[in-house]
Motif scaffolding. Structure first.
Motif, PDB file in Angstrom:
ATOM      1  N   PHE A   1       0.647  -5.217  -7.552  1.00 47.27           N
ATOM      2  CA  PHE A   1       1.499  -5.420  -6.364  1.00 47.27           C
ATOM      3  C   PHE A   1       2.293  -4.194  -5.889  1.00 47.27           C
ATOM      4  O   PHE A   1       2.163  -3.782  -4.809  1.00 47.27           O
ATOM      5  N   GLN A   2       2.449  -3.238  -6.883  1.00 50.58           N
ATOM      6  CA  GLN A   2       2.850  -2.038  -6.458  1.00 50.58           C
ATOM      7  C   GLN A   2       2.092  -0.976  -6.021  1.00 50.58           C
ATOM      8  O   GLN A   2       2.003  -0.316  -4.932  1.00 50.58           O
ATOM      9  N   ALA A   3       0.402  -1.204  -6.259  1.00 50.80           N
ATOM     10  CA  ALA A   3      -0.466  -0.638  -5.614  1.00 50.80           C
ATOM     11  C   ALA A   3      -0.638  -0.991  -4.031  1.00 50.80           C
ATOM     12  O   ALA A   3      -1.234  -0.418  -3.454  1.00 50.80           O
ATOM     13  N   GLY A   4      -0.213  -2.284  -3.750  1.00 57.45           N
ATOM     14  CA  GLY A   4      -0.335  -2.703  -2.454  1.00 57.45           C
ATOM     15  C   GLY A   4      -1.235  -4.129  -2.580  1.00 57.45           C
ATOM     16  O   GLY A   4      -1.515  -4.271  -1.240  1.00 57.45           O
ATOM     17  N   GLY A   5      -1.417  -4.759  -3.333  1.00 52.96           N
ATOM     18  CA  GLY A   5      -2.169  -5.708  -3.428  1.00 52.96           C
ATOM     19  C   GLY A   5      -1.304  -7.217  -3.261  1.00 52.96           C
ATOM     20  O   GLY A   5      -0.192  -7.008  -3.266  1.00 52.96           O
ATOM     21  N   ASP A   6      -2.112  -8.229  -2.758  1.00 50.56           N
ATOM     22  CA  ASP A   6      -1.318  -9.400  -2.238  1.00 50.56           C
ATOM     23  C   ASP A   6      -1.449 -10.612  -2.899  1.00 50.56           C
ATOM     24  O   ASP A   6      -0.606 -11.590  -3.009  1.00 50.56           O
ATOM     25  N   ASP A   7      -2.291 -10.790  -3.831  1.00 52.37           N
ATOM     26  CA  ASP A   7      -2.789 -11.856  -4.779  1.00 52.37           C
ATOM     27  C   ASP A   7      -3.930 -11.389  -5.928  1.00 52.37           C
ATOM     28  O   ASP A   7      -4.626 -10.490  -5.837  1.00 52.37           O
ATOM     29  N   TYR A   8      -3.736 -12.117  -6.801  1.00 55.00           N
ATOM     30  CA  TYR A   8      -4.897 -11.915  -8.162  1.00 55.00           C
ATOM     31  C   TYR A   8      -5.539 -13.188  -8.129  1.00 55.00           C
ATOM     32  O   TYR A   8      -5.058 -14.388  -7.916  1.00 55.00           O
ATOM     33  N   ILE A   9      -6.763 -13.112  -8.409  1.00 54.33           N
ATOM     34  CA  ILE A   9      -7.896 -14.024  -8.532  1.00 54.33           C
ATOM     35  C   ILE A   9      -8.388 -13.855 -10.119  1.00 54.33           C
ATOM     36  O   ILE A   9      -9.071 -12.728 -10.181  1.00 54.33           O
ATOM     37  N   GLN A  10      -8.254 -14.671 -10.927  1.00 55.48           N
ATOM     38  CA  GLN A  10      -8.708 -14.440 -12.289  1.00 55.48           C
ATOM     39  C   GLN A  10     -10.079 -14.870 -12.285  1.00 55.48           C
ATOM     40  O   GLN A  10     -10.734 -15.907 -11.839  1.00 55.48           O
ATOM     41  N   LYS A  11     -10.894 -13.881 -13.041  1.00 56.57           N
ATOM     42  CA  LYS A  11     -12.357 -14.037 -13.324  1.00 56.57           C
ATOM     43  C   LYS A  11     -12.393 -14.788 -14.717  1.00 56.57           C
ATOM     44  O   LYS A  11     -11.567 -14.512 -15.546  1.00 56.57           O
ATOM     45  N   PRO A  12     -13.347 -15.728 -15.067  1.00 56.55           N
ATOM     46  CA  PRO A  12     -14.169 -16.373 -13.867  1.00 56.55           C
ATOM     47  C   PRO A  12     -13.331 -17.323 -13.019  1.00 56.55           C
ATOM     48  O   PRO A  12     -12.322 -18.008 -13.383  1.00 56.55           O
ATOM     49  N   PHE A  13     -13.762 -17.470 -11.690  1.00 55.29           N
ATOM     50  CA  PHE A  13     -13.251 -18.372 -10.624  1.00 55.29           C
ATOM     51  C   PHE A  13     -14.080 -19.401 -10.006  1.00 55.29           C
ATOM     52  O   PHE A  13     -15.145 -19.159  -9.907  1.00 55.29           O
TER      53      PHE A  13
ATOM     54  N   VAL B   1       6.113  -7.653  -3.519  1.00 57.17           N
ATOM     55  CA  VAL B   1       7.328  -6.451  -3.841  1.00 57.17           C
ATOM     56  C   VAL B   1       6.588  -5.108  -3.329  1.00 57.17           C
ATOM     57  O   VAL B   1       5.603  -4.932  -3.426  1.00 57.17           O
ATOM     58  N   PHE B   2       7.690  -4.600  -2.653  1.00 55.04           N
ATOM     59  CA  PHE B   2       7.491  -3.089  -2.156  1.00 55.04           C
ATOM     60  C   PHE B   2       8.189  -2.079  -3.038  1.00 55.04           C
ATOM     61  O   PHE B   2       9.155  -2.152  -3.101  1.00 55.04           O
ATOM     62  N   ASP B   3       7.360  -1.151  -3.460  1.00 50.58           N
ATOM     63  CA  ASP B   3       8.229  -0.062  -4.064  1.00 50.58           C
ATOM     64  C   ASP B   3       8.377   1.118  -3.060  1.00 50.58           C
ATOM     65  O   ASP B   3       8.167   0.966  -1.826  1.00 50.58           O
ATOM     66  N   LYS B   4       9.453   1.929  -3.348  1.00 55.43           N
ATOM     67  CA  LYS B   4      10.135   2.732  -2.463  1.00 55.43           C
ATOM     68  C   LYS B   4       9.164   3.781  -1.800  1.00 55.43           C
ATOM     69  O   LYS B   4       9.093   4.129  -0.493  1.00 55.43           O
ATOM     70  N   GLU B   5       8.043   4.219  -2.681  1.00 55.36           N
ATOM     71  CA  GLU B   5       7.264   4.949  -2.093  1.00 55.36           C
ATOM     72  C   GLU B   5       6.185   4.565  -1.044  1.00 55.36           C
ATOM     73  O   GLU B   5       5.900   4.956   0.156  1.00 55.36           O
ATOM     74  N   ARG B   6       5.784   3.073  -1.350  1.00 54.25           N
ATOM     75  CA  ARG B   6       4.891   2.304  -0.310  1.00 54.25           C
ATOM     76  C   ARG B   6       5.792   2.087   0.889  1.00 54.25           C
ATOM     77  O   ARG B   6       5.199   2.191   2.072  1.00 54.25           O
ATOM     78  N   MET B   7       6.952   1.718   0.768  1.00 52.58           N
ATOM     79  CA  MET B   7       7.878   1.257   1.756  1.00 52.58           C
ATOM     80  C   MET B   7       7.925   2.594   2.804  1.00 52.58           C
ATOM     81  O   MET B   7       8.051   2.560   4.101  1.00 52.58           O
ATOM     82  N   TYR B   8       8.314   3.611   1.989  1.00 55.29           N
ATOM     83  CA  TYR B   8       8.329   5.030   2.966  1.00 55.29           C
ATOM     84  C   TYR B   8       7.036   5.467   3.659  1.00 55.29           C
ATOM     85  O   TYR B   8       7.124   5.806   4.769  1.00 55.29           O
ATOM     86  N   GLU B   9       5.929   5.192   3.163  1.00 47.07           N
ATOM     87  CA  GLU B   9       4.654   5.565   3.849  1.00 47.07           C
ATOM     88  C   GLU B   9       4.356   4.565   4.888  1.00 47.07           C
ATOM     89  O   GLU B   9       3.906   5.100   6.009  1.00 47.07           O
ATOM     90  N   ARG B  10       4.869   3.136   4.629  1.00 44.78           N
ATOM     91  CA  ARG B  10       4.738   2.093   5.759  1.00 44.78           C
ATOM     92  C   ARG B  10       5.761   2.508   6.912  1.00 44.78           C
ATOM     93  O   ARG B  10       5.353   2.183   8.137  1.00 44.78           O
ATOM     94  N   VAL B  11       6.884   2.534   6.775  1.00 45.72           N
ATOM     95  CA  VAL B  11       7.961   2.870   7.634  1.00 45.72           C
ATOM     96  C   VAL B  11       8.026   4.068   8.471  1.00 45.72           C
ATOM     97  O   VAL B  11       8.024   4.368   9.640  1.00 45.72           O
ATOM     98  N   TRP B  12       7.788   5.542   7.629  1.00 41.23           N
ATOM     99  CA  TRP B  12       8.070   6.551   8.068  1.00 41.23           C
ATOM    100  C   TRP B  12       6.744   7.319   8.460  1.00 41.23           C
ATOM    101  O   TRP B  12       6.704   8.134   9.095  1.00 41.23           O
ATOM    102  N   GLY B  13       5.749   6.928   7.612  1.00 43.79           N
ATOM    103  CA  GLY B  13       4.278   7.442   7.597  1.00 43.79           C
ATOM    104  C   GLY B  13       4.029   8.445   7.142  1.00 43.79           C
ATOM    105  O   GLY B  13       5.101   9.238   6.403  1.00 43.79           O
ATOM    106  N   THR B  14       2.746   8.870   6.710  1.00 46.83           N
ATOM    107  CA  THR B  14       2.487   9.941   5.673  1.00 46.83           C
ATOM    108  C   THR B  14       2.921  11.298   6.320  1.00 46.83           C
ATOM    109  O   THR B  14       2.819  12.250   5.732  1.00 46.83           O
ATOM    110  N   ASN B  15       2.829  11.409   7.496  1.00 50.40           N
ATOM    111  CA  ASN B  15       3.090  12.927   8.058  1.00 50.40           C
ATOM    112  C   ASN B  15       4.513  13.169   8.323  1.00 50.40           C
ATOM    113  O   ASN B  15       4.864  14.395   8.702  1.00 50.40           O
ATOM    114  N   GLU B  16       5.351  12.282   7.969  1.00 51.70           N
ATOM    115  CA  GLU B  16       6.729  12.681   7.976  1.00 51.70           C
ATOM    116  C   GLU B  16       7.258  13.380   7.036  1.00 51.70           C
ATOM    117  O   GLU B  16       6.809  13.310   5.804  1.00 51.70           O
ATOM    118  N   GLU B  17       8.148  14.285   7.158  1.00 51.19           N
ATOM    119  CA  GLU B  17       8.929  15.106   5.962  1.00 51.19           C
ATOM    120  C   GLU B  17       9.841  14.293   5.520  1.00 51.19           C
ATOM    121  O   GLU B  17      10.692  13.838   6.018  1.00 51.19           O
TER     122      GLU B  17
END
Length: 223
Positions: free
Chosen positions: A90-102, A169-185
């Motif tokens: 979820f921290q990496a940006g995933g939305d769901d988990y599907i367990q193998k075998p499924f 759940v969004f961590d602070k780093e991901r929120m910053y990237e999504r809201v401010w963008g990667t080019n912002e200082e």
């Protein structure tokens, strides 16, 4: 026709999933490794099925790489379902988990459910939450007890991001990237202060904040 990107290093698994979703009316895109996945994701699929256990670049790293320019749901396919693994996903940006075998039919139903949710979120311009809290996305306005709350641009951007992904759940780093963008200082340390101001304004107007702190992880919008 919805585009689905299937990322798995096992050819048999890619074929199984591709055959199933093609029969069910999807446009199929596939990738056999992380590098190919990053390139394919640039074509903006509607949903991604992502195997975690891949050589060289694993699924978590792929997810982190593509989340800055891909907003569609990402469903992890994995045999690992420990809580720590889920949090990492979820921290990496995933939305769901599907367990193998499924069950392939359950997977199909989950994919459909995520796509329906995305369509509902895109169609909604005004959403009413509990406690007389209303968000008008088209007007970029927040109302509490019928009174508009004055928000800075980034404050509304944070509310929009979290409220459109309730429970995620969004961590602070991901929120910053999504809201401010990667080019912002700057850096993600500004997030807690923006959250504090949002909560303070809501409290001032008698509305409970639906932004919940997930200690040690980040923030989410309470369902």
């Amino acid at each position: 026709m919805k585009k689905i990107l299937i990322i798995d290093d096992e050819a048999d698994m890619r074929k199984l999933l591709a055959d199933y979703f093609e029969v069910n009316g999807y446009h199929i895109m596939t990738a056999k490794d992380g590098n190919e996945a990053v390139r394919q994701a640039e074509k903006q699929p509607d949903i991604i099925l992502l195997d975690i256990n891949m050589p060289e670049i694993n699924g978590l790293d792929v997810c982190r790489k593509i989340r800055s320019y891909v907003s569609c749901p990402i469903l992890f396919l994995t045999a690992r379902v420990e809580d720590a693994d889920k949090i990492s996903g979820f921290q990496a940006g995933g939305d769901d988990y599907i367990q193998k075998p499924f069950s392939i039919h359950e997977l199909g139903a989950r994919v459909d459910a995520h796509l329906r949710r995305e369509m509902r979120n895109q169609k909604k311009t005004t959403v009413k939450f509990s406690g007389d809290l209303v968000i008008d996305y088209s007007e970029r306005a927040l109302y509490c007890n019928d009174i508009q709350i004055s928000l800075a641009k980034k404050e509304f951007d944070i509310i929009e991001l979290l409220s459109k992904h309730p429970g995620m759940v969004f961590d602070k780093e991901r929120m910053y990237e999504r809201v401010w963008g990667t080019n912002e200082e700057g850096d993600s340390s500004v997030i807690p202060e923006h959250i504090r101001r949002i909560r303070s304004k809501l409290k001032e107007h008698g509305c409970e904040s639906k932004i919940e702190t997930v200690w040690g992880v980040g923030y989410k919008w309470k369902r």
